[in-house]
Design a protein around this motif. Sequence first.
Motif, mmCIF file in Angstrom:
data_model
loop_
_atom_site.group_PDB
_atom_site.id
_atom_site.type_symbol
_atom_site.label_atom_id
_atom_site.label_comp_id
_atom_site.label_asym_id
_atom_site.label_seq_id
_atom_site.Cartn_x
_atom_site.Cartn_y
_atom_site.Cartn_z
ATOM 1 N N UNK A 1 -3.854 -7.411 2.744
ATOM 2 C CA UNK A 1 -3.192 -8.640 2.258
ATOM 3 C C UNK A 1 -4.223 -9.737 1.999
ATOM 4 N N UNK B 1 0.929 5.971 3.694
ATOM 5 C CA UNK B 1 1.622 5.873 4.974
ATOM 6 C C UNK B 1 0.714 5.183 5.991
ATOM 7 N N UNK B 2 -0.533 5.629 6.055
ATOM 8 C CA UNK B 2 -1.476 5.052 7.007
ATOM 9 C C UNK B 2 -1.777 3.592 6.653
ATOM 10 N N UNK C 1 0.888 1.703 8.208
ATOM 11 C CA UNK C 1 0.725 1.674 9.667
ATOM 12 C C UNK C 1 -0.407 0.717 10.073
ATOM 13 N N UNK C 2 -1.554 0.852 9.398
ATOM 14 C CA UNK C 2 -2.698 0.007 9.762
ATOM 15 C C UNK C 2 -2.354 -1.459 9.522
ATOM 16 N N UNK D 1 0.325 -2.852 10.053
ATOM 17 C CA UNK D 1 1.091 -3.291 11.232
ATOM 18 C C UNK D 1 0.170 -3.554 12.419
ATOM 19 N N UNK E 1 3.967 -11.608 9.619
ATOM 20 C CA UNK E 1 4.943 -10.931 8.765
ATOM 21 C C UNK E 1 4.305 -10.527 7.422
ATOM 22 N N UNK E 2 3.547 -11.454 6.862
ATOM 23 C CA UNK E 2 2.915 -11.193 5.557
ATOM 24 C C UNK E 2 1.913 -10.054 5.613
ATOM 25 N N UNK F 1 2.010 -7.267 7.002
ATOM 26 C CA UNK F 1 2.615 -5.931 6.881
ATOM 27 C C UNK F 1 2.792 -5.546 5.420
ATOM 28 N N UNK G 1 4.643 -3.321 2.595
ATOM 29 C CA UNK G 1 5.930 -2.654 2.426
ATOM 30 C C UNK G 1 5.742 -1.281 1.794
ATOM 31 N N UNK H 1 11.541 5.647 0.542
ATOM 32 C CA UNK H 1 10.958 5.365 1.865
ATOM 33 C C UNK H 1 10.870 6.641 2.695
#
Lengths: 477, 477
Positions: free
Chosen positions: A327, A355-356, A359-360, A362, A375-376, A378, A380, A452
Amino acid sequence: MSPQRKLLLLGTFVHSKTQQDLDFLHKAAIAVDAHGKIAAIERDAHDSSEAKARLLAKLGWDEAAVDVTEAAEGQFFFPGFVGITTDTHIHASQYANAGVFGKSSLLEWLETYTFPLEASLKDLAKARRVYARCIRRTLSHGTTTAAYFATIDVAATNLLADLCLSMGQRAFVGRVCMDSPDMNPAYYRDASAGDSVEKTQQVIDHIRRIDPGFHVVSPILTPRFAPSCSAEAMSGLAELHRQTGLPIQTHVSENPGEIQLVAQLFPETTSYTDVYDKCGLLTPRTVLAHAVHISEEEADLIAHSKTKVSHCPCSNTCLTSGQARVRWMWDKGIDVGLGTDVSGGYSPSILEAARQAAMVSRHVAMAIEEEKEKERAKLTVEEVLYLATRGGARCVGLQDKVGGFEVGMEWDAQLVTLNEVDDDGEVHHEDEDDGHGFVDMFGWETWGDRVAKWLYNGDDRNTKRVWVKGRLVHRRT
Amino acid sequence: MSPQRKLLLLGTFVHSKTQQDLDFLHKAAIAVDAHGKIAAIERDAHDSSEAKARLLAKLGWDEAAVDVTEAAEGQFFFPGFVGITTDTHIHASQYANAGVFGKSSLLEWLETYTFPLEASLKDLAKARRVYARCIRRTLSHGTTTAAYFATIDVAATNLLADLCLSMGQRAFVGRVCMDSPDMNPAYYRDASAGDSVEKTQQVIDHIRRIDPGFHVVSPILTPRFAPSCSAEAMSGLAELHRQTGLPIQTHVSENPGEIQLVAQLFPETTSYTDVYDKCGLLTPRTVLAHAVHISEEEADLIAHSKTKVSHCPCSNTCLTSGQARVRWMWDKGIDVGLGTDVSGGYSPSILEAARQAAMVSRHVAMAIEEEKEKERAKLTVEEVLYLATRGGARCVGLQDKVGGFEVGMEWDAQLVTLNEVDDDGEVHHEDEDDGHGFVDMFGWETWGDRVAKWLYNGDDRNTKRVWVKGRLVHRRT
């Protein structure tokens, strides 16, 4: 490339509209011409046969001259994955070590696992075996464009280019340059900076012979990373870039030990990124893999030079390198794509890399206190699929050709199938019980849920067909 | 259980010797009696037929009365996975939502995704469809023991127990208790604390009818988590535990919002863990899922009461809950197993949970400054496979029955196959091109490398046979 039969694809198509949003085309049709280009798109027809009829009429094509593929109910077409360092960074030579990294970190891992295996691939029979497997595997996982780090060996690198061309994978093939006598083992290094450039030229010449327009396979200039290369070799490759316009790939700022090492080796520079800048390697056609620990100043330098970044989340975690902040790089205006970095990462799949990446992001978020920024941080489902397709395409300069479904772009795509669960909880296929993987649809999912579920539990079994430039290059029965 | 035919397994067996080390038995044989128990083990024979002959002679068994399964070269037998919250925590009811979690965190996710789906499973046709699929999927991924959170509905929970028994999965089946009127939706909660206990008793009675000794399926007392339950309901379940000795499962300290909520709801307690302690729920037969944010004091309380922890790395990352510290819990002397926590986590696979445990431990390590502690935080291949087998078995009190290969233990196992790559980079199978998944062996790997490659790239395709208590419960052609 000789002309192929024209294609007509019917059904549901899903691709990234923007970084944030997917576009779902239902009851749609896409026509692909004899050169693999998308000639026309119809959407929102009453049904797919209406969409087909409209397209054929519009283009004046005779149905008999067209190969038709219709996605069944619940199936969808999705752009082929572009690992920039689309697997712009798969280290084809290291495919054989996937999953073998122990508890090592980067520099040990090179000594212990990587250099010995790479060196052994000068045996062309072994190289053929490993490269063919790697191409077959990445194609079967939907990777239509890959940027490869091969080895220092010219013949083996040329063989990789031959195999990509014959097996039909769009590829950037890089002969690895590493001439530093202090930092590379005697059994595996270039003799000099001149040797690095000269042998790179030999690979360029070879690829120009087999694919003169670089339509499917292109050379890519590949200094391994700053610690392996002399400033002279890197400047030589930058000069080659200015002469040829060819793309460049290398690594930057993967882990703290490496960063310290670069600071020692290049004391006159201000940062790892600055080493490349001083050598002339930061260009709009350059992809830097990892960029885990870059500073604000480095990110600004990367953004300003329009250099691209390949995010390799799986490898960065496996080797405990750190958490790259996608981000934050996006906020800086940097184009980011995904790489598998096999065998630093364990999986050849860009779907797994996506996918990773989720996860990363997060884990990045967990370290942020401020709620809104947390929040930002993460990413999507939509955003990581953008990274895997259009994001990657931008990184390797193919954004007008691949990564989405638009008229004038080329048909690099995959057909995705999920399971439909019946009333007894069973899944039925013609062939065998789990032919379609384990993404189970119960019938109440939205199209967003479907995508998803595919992202999170999908694997190569869900990718039923893969096309590159309109050519069917993988098919799963 | 009626006696079955005796079994003889031949070839290579791999299991955890200790938390740190795998034991590799080559040219070995294991004999399984008619009750599914391991009767004898032979290792290090000249070849497997010698091992077989030795065993038959030792036991006085007639070969004609025995079913023989020989692992081919490169295949190996591995203990079945025990998700404590072996999937002690799969939330069978939520299987249908796997991969659908958006950017939500725990409390929103319950409202948005979980409660509506759980409530809908009072429709037994729907419950059958979802539960059968979930059992089939987890068996196919090698999970021989699962601890399930079902729903509040007695009939649907009983149906899950019936299905586990008939499909042959060893299971702990828990009717979810949640009686708090303020914290649960009106459409999905128990009428009172008494109702929670009474309906739990109905499920216990049902399971006692279908499997009187709880040999395959056992009830498990399941207060959802503190915010959902009154102290009275939790104390009632603790009383039921004291009467019956039945195991208990619940959640603890998954995310900061939840922890704050617990502090508000139970102002007289000192911590989330203390809530359970005060209600009498911390016992050697209790499994707490998550334990992400527990304090030193809470960990000591858990260790002291011999309560177990189910680590759910995939869910903890997906929902941005945090990073549970397995090494730290081990250092405290806490038994830890793995849970998938579907649909908080996306995958029904304990192999994936083991992989994620390794990955999350590296994220834990990244936040540690001190070099030696950083290194220690990382979990090895051997350690995460221990979590997936013996670690899980200890958590559900089955350590003398499952999780390893020892005389007197029961034959809960899987047969694992990997790909052998030929000289052209191709993999050949009788049936179809990727029948064995995408773990590619080139022939130069050590046995340790093989297991590492399986851990990191393996999926259900690598699990060719699954046995529970000597009964073949899954077979992939």
